[in-house]
Write a protein that holds these residues in place. Structure first.
Motif, short mmCIF file in Angstrom:
data_model
loop_
_atom_site.label_atom_id
_atom_site.label_comp_id
_atom_site.label_asym_id
_atom_site.label_seq_id
_atom_site.Cartn_x
_atom_site.Cartn_y
_atom_site.Cartn_z
N ILE A 145 -53.47 195.05 -45.14
CA ILE A 145 -54.35 195.84 -46.08
C ILE A 145 -55.26 194.67 -46.75
N ASP B 114 -59.18 198.28 -51.12
CA ASP B 114 -58.76 197.37 -51.89
C ASP B 114 -57.41 197.36 -52.46
N GLN C 11 -47.67 178.10 -40.48
CA GLN C 11 -47.47 176.67 -40.02
C GLN C 11 -46.91 175.70 -40.59
N THR C 12 -47.18 175.62 -42.00
CA THR C 12 -46.67 174.77 -42.91
C THR C 12 -45.81 175.17 -43.76
P1 FAD Z 1 -58.53 183.83 -47.41
O1 FAD Z 1 -58.78 183.37 -46.23
O2 FAD Z 1 -59.37 183.61 -48.66
O3 FAD Z 1 -58.39 185.40 -47.46
C1 FAD Z 1 -58.25 186.52 -48.41
C2 FAD Z 1 -58.65 187.54 -47.91
O4 FAD Z 1 -58.21 188.68 -49.09
C3 FAD Z 1 -60.08 187.95 -47.27
O5 FAD Z 1 -59.70 188.39 -46.05
C4 FAD Z 1 -60.60 189.12 -48.26
O6 FAD Z 1 -61.08 189.98 -47.65
C5 FAD Z 1 -59.35 189.75 -48.80
N1 FAD Z 1 -59.47 190.37 -50.06
C6 FAD Z 1 -60.18 189.80 -51.39
N2 FAD Z 1 -60.04 190.44 -52.28
C7 FAD Z 1 -59.04 191.84 -51.75
C8 FAD Z 1 -58.75 193.02 -52.12
N3 FAD Z 1 -58.98 193.23 -53.76
N4 FAD Z 1 -58.11 193.84 -51.56
C9 FAD Z 1 -57.89 193.60 -50.20
N5 FAD Z 1 -58.29 192.52 -49.58
C10 FAD Z 1 -58.88 191.46 -50.26
N6 FAD Z 1 -52.20 179.21 -44.43
C11 FAD Z 1 -50.91 179.81 -44.63
O7 FAD Z 1 -51.07 180.99 -45.10
N7 FAD Z 1 -49.84 179.25 -44.32
C12 FAD Z 1 -49.83 177.95 -43.93
O8 FAD Z 1 -48.68 177.61 -43.49
C13 FAD Z 1 -50.95 177.28 -43.68
N8 FAD Z 1 -50.76 176.04 -43.27
C14 FAD Z 1 -52.11 175.39 -42.90
C15 FAD Z 1 -51.90 174.18 -42.36
C16 FAD Z 1 -53.07 173.25 -41.91
C17 FAD Z 1 -53.00 172.08 -41.23
C18 FAD Z 1 -54.39 174.02 -42.48
C19 FAD Z 1 -55.60 173.36 -42.04
C20 FAD Z 1 -54.30 175.24 -43.04
C21 FAD Z 1 -53.17 175.98 -43.33
N9 FAD Z 1 -53.27 177.20 -43.94
C22 FAD Z 1 -52.18 177.86 -44.05
C23 FAD Z 1 -54.44 177.77 -44.69
C24 FAD Z 1 -55.24 178.71 -43.77
O9 FAD Z 1 -56.18 177.74 -42.89
C25 FAD Z 1 -56.07 179.39 -44.60
O10 FAD Z 1 -56.88 178.84 -45.40
C26 FAD Z 1 -54.86 180.60 -45.58
O11 FAD Z 1 -54.13 181.10 -44.71
C27 FAD Z 1 -56.02 181.43 -46.12
O12 FAD Z 1 -55.21 182.32 -47.02
P2 FAD Z 1 -55.68 183.88 -47.64
O13 FAD Z 1 -55.82 184.52 -46.29
O14 FAD Z 1 -54.66 184.23 -48.50
O15 FAD Z 1 -57.19 183.45 -48.20
#
Ligand code: FAD
Length: 320
Positions: free
Chosen positions: A284, A303, A250-251
């Protein structure tokens, strides 16, 4: 047959792939006429002809390179006057979207931005958009003036359809606003050798699960085995593991590739907003309950430190 203007996105005569996609879509609506601004038309014209442009309206002037956006609007307005097209198509990049908006105001026309498909309709082109974080698909058409439509990269695959591609000069008179914003410097981005994120046919993205900047080498290796661009979730970017310019969501950037692979990304709504229109989605993730699995075509519960290198190796082996 009615003519359809296609604004050419190029770098010194090297036509970018989304323009070839536009030419392919334009053929559904009428006879494509390319509008080429700046230097390098001799290199570009054969490529545009190969993809269906019956004519290439070309103009070159220092204004196109030295000033932002408005000279291009002046030129497109001149092209619309010369051709009376059934529609004007542009790529949904930041610059072209601004050009499209200004052009629509000048023409008194309706505009549709960020379409993911365009088709011929009884009363003019019908554009499909994916809205509200891709939770709705809408179809709409312009009801006033010459439809101005911007289309996201990867809306279709470019198809060759050889046409004449006759280069014709386009007379452009620049208005007083043309030189209002000047380019004062340019510094090329360090080349990664990978495709541009928003245009790539394949994107491999890493999230918090990647666990550190150094581990992004795994994501890059998988991307390189596929000729893909690398993306990242905001969590990974905010942690400083990957550049902000690679953030998907989104951002961040909106991507719509043929194939999107998400590794270690949970699938938050803000991330989905930037990738949900991808044609095939693979995730994954070691958590079988991760929300990303709700929207995937293929999910691997595992993993990423095992799965990603194994996948890279298999792809590399199969490519021989
Ligand atoms: P997490 O949610 O922490 O997920 C990590 C994942 O990795 C978990 O599902 C876990 O099970 C998995 N994992 C961990 N270790 C392993 C492993 N060894 N092997 C396989 N899987 C593993 N986010 C964006 O991405 N883009 C945006 O543009 C964006 N804009 C935002 C705008 C606003 C206003 C707000 C409030 C938030 C925004 N976010 C955005 C943030 C969004 O809400 C999430 O916090 C973010 O996307 C989480 O990133 P993530 O999935 O990498 O991390």
């Amino acid at each position: 047959m009615a003519e359809v203007l296609v604004y050419v996105d190029h770098v010194d005569g090297d036509v970018r792939k989304p323009t070839l996609e536009l030419l392919t879509l334009a053929r559904r609506l009428g006879d494509p006429v390319a509008v080429y601004l700046g230097a390098g038309v001799d290199a570009a014209a054969p490529v545009l002809a190969e993809h269906g442009a019956s004519r290439v309206l070309a103009a070159d002037a220092p204004e196109f390179a030295d000033h932002l956006v408005v000279p291009h609007v002046d030129a497109l307005q001149a092209a619309v006057k010369a051709v009376s097209p059934a529609a004007v198509l542009l790529t949904a990049s930041a610059a072209a979207t601004e050009i499209a908006g200004r052009l629509a105001v000048r023409l008194g026309s309706g505009i549709i931005t960020g379409a993911v498909d365009v088709a011929a309709g009884e009363d003019g082109p019908v554009a499909t958009q994916s809205v509200f974080a891709a939770s709705f698909t809408t179809t709409s058409r312009v009801t006033k003036g010459v439809p101005v439509i911007t289309v996201k990269p990867n809306a279709t695959s470019p198809e060759a359809a050889p046409a004449a591609g006759t280069v014709e000069p386009l007379e452009v008179g620049f208005g007083p606003l043309a030189t209002g914003t000047s380019v004062v410097s340019r510094s090329p981005r360090a080349a990664t050798g990978r495709p541009e994120l928003t245009e790539a046919a394949i994107v491999v993205s890493g999230g918090r699960g990647v666990g550190g900047a150094e581990h992004f080498a795994l994501i890059e290796a998988l991307a390189d085995s596929l000729g893909a661009a690398v993306g990242a979730s905001r969590a990974a970017v905010d942690a400083g593991w990957y550049p902000h310019t690679s953030q998907v969501g989104q951002t961040g950037k909106t991507v719509s590739p043929q194939l999107y692979i998400a590794a270690g990304i949970s699938g938050a709504i803000q991330h989905r907003a930037g990738m949900q229109t991808s044609k095939t989605i693979v995730a994954i993730n070691k958590d079988a309950e991760a929300p990303i699995f709700e929207l995937v075509d293929y999910g691997v519960v595992g993993d990423l430190f095992d799965v990603v290198p194994a996948l890279t190796e298999e792809i590399t082996t199969r490519k021989g």
